[in-house]
Scaffold this active site. Structure first.
Site, PDB file in Angstrom:
ATOM      1  N   VAL A 100       0.895  -1.164   0.000  1.00 53.79           N
ATOM      2  CA  VAL A 100       0.000   0.000   0.000  1.00 53.79           C
ATOM      3  C   VAL A 100       0.928   1.207   0.000  1.00 53.79           C
ATOM      4  O   VAL A 100       1.742   1.369   0.902  1.00 53.79           O
ATOM      5  CB  VAL A 100      -0.932   0.016   1.226  1.00 53.79           C
ATOM      6  CG1 VAL A 100      -1.776   1.287   1.244  1.00 53.79           C
ATOM      7  CG2 VAL A 100      -1.830  -1.221   1.242  1.00 53.79           C
ATOM      8  N   HIS A 102       1.228   4.284   0.756  1.00 55.25           N
ATOM      9  CA  HIS A 102       1.061   5.386   1.713  1.00 55.25           C
ATOM     10  C   HIS A 102       1.893   4.923   2.902  1.00 55.25           C
ATOM     11  O   HIS A 102       1.662   3.820   3.409  1.00 55.25           O
ATOM     12  CB  HIS A 102      -0.418   5.528   2.091  1.00 55.25           C
ATOM     13  CG  HIS A 102      -0.721   6.634   3.049  1.00 55.25           C
ATOM     14  ND1 HIS A 102      -1.634   7.618   2.727  1.00 55.25           N
ATOM     15  CD2 HIS A 102      -0.295   6.909   4.298  1.00 55.25           C
ATOM     16  CE1 HIS A 102      -1.736   8.450   3.767  1.00 55.25           C
ATOM     17  NE2 HIS A 102      -0.931   8.028   4.727  1.00 55.25           N
ATOM     18  N   LEU A 103       2.868   5.706   3.295  1.00 59.38           N
ATOM     19  CA  LEU A 103       3.763   5.283   4.366  1.00 59.38           C
ATOM     20  C   LEU A 103       2.961   4.735   5.540  1.00 59.38           C
ATOM     21  O   LEU A 103       1.959   5.339   5.940  1.00 59.38           O
ATOM     22  CB  LEU A 103       4.629   6.448   4.842  1.00 59.38           C
ATOM     23  CG  LEU A 103       5.617   6.027   5.920  1.00 59.38           C
ATOM     24  CD1 LEU A 103       7.019   6.413   5.539  1.00 59.38           C
ATOM     25  CD2 LEU A 103       5.239   6.577   7.261  1.00 59.38           C
ATOM     26  N   HIS A 104       3.388   3.617   6.068  1.00 63.21           N
ATOM     27  CA  HIS A 104       2.740   3.019   7.234  1.00 63.21           C
ATOM     28  C   HIS A 104       3.726   2.142   7.985  1.00 63.21           C
ATOM     29  O   HIS A 104       4.666   1.610   7.413  1.00 63.21           O
ATOM     30  CB  HIS A 104       1.484   2.224   6.856  1.00 63.21           C
ATOM     31  CG  HIS A 104       1.712   1.124   5.861  1.00 63.21           C
ATOM     32  ND1 HIS A 104       1.962   1.341   4.519  1.00 63.21           N
ATOM     33  CD2 HIS A 104       1.701  -0.220   6.012  1.00 63.21           C
ATOM     34  CE1 HIS A 104       2.093   0.189   3.891  1.00 63.21           C
ATOM     35  NE2 HIS A 104       1.948  -0.782   4.783  1.00 63.21           N
ATOM     36  N   VAL A 105       3.504   2.047   9.289  1.00 64.00           N
ATOM     37  CA  VAL A 105       4.318   1.204  10.150  1.00 64.00           C
ATOM     38  C   VAL A 105       3.419   0.129  10.742  1.00 64.00           C
ATOM     39  O   VAL A 105       2.361   0.439  11.298  1.00 64.00           O
ATOM     40  CB  VAL A 105       4.989   2.017  11.281  1.00 64.00           C
ATOM     41  CG1 VAL A 105       5.811   1.108  12.191  1.00 64.00           C
ATOM     42  CG2 VAL A 105       5.857   3.137  10.702  1.00 64.00           C
TER      43      VAL A 105
END
Length: 147
Positions: A100, A102-105
């Site tokens: 995905v 969109h930056l995510h952690v």
């Protein structure tokens, strides 16, 4: 979703148009929510509200804010779910296993002996190999990355 798609499910969640039943925390700059493809109970994602595809697109300030939320959610997971451990995972671009854009952690609660495995096997490198990469990084010269 590919790197060139324009629709962003995480932007939709951040805007409150999707996933409201999975939201755990939100503030002006970040939102934390349960991953609908959770690999372990409590698998949580933290994203910035502003769209940034990856670590190279996010501002330093927004990256720091994301990490503050990650730190807070890690404490909540520890205190409430009491896992044996926690794995943080953040991927960038297709080659880095991002799916995905969109930056995510990911915050993945872990249990001793659970079904998850390491994605690679580490092996020690010779000092000469490390020195060559260090020189490139310190000098700022461009060089293709080779495994």
């Amino acid at each position: 979703m590919t790197e060139t798609d324009t629709a962003c499910v995480f932007c939709e969640i951040a805007a409150g148009r999707e996933g409201a039943g999975r939201v755990l925390f939100e503030d002006e700059r970040t939102i934390a929510f349960l991953d609908h493809t959770a690999v372990m109970p409590g698998h949580t994602l933290v994203v910035p509200r502003v769209h940034a595809a990856d670590i190279w697109e996010i501002s330093t300030e927004d990256a720091a804010t994301v990490m503050r939320t990650v730190h807070s959610m890690a404490a909540r997971i520890r205190d409430v779910l009491r896992p044996d451990g926690l794995t943080l995972f953040q991927a960038n671009r297709s080659a880095g296993w991002q799916d995905v854009f969109h930056l995510h952690v990911h915050l993945v609660p872990r249990a001793t002996g659970d079904h998850l495995t390491r994605p690679w096997v580490a092996s020690a490198k010779r000092d000469e190999e490390l020195a060559a990469v260090r020189a490139l990084l310190l000098d700022g010269r461009s060089s293709p990355l080779e495994p």
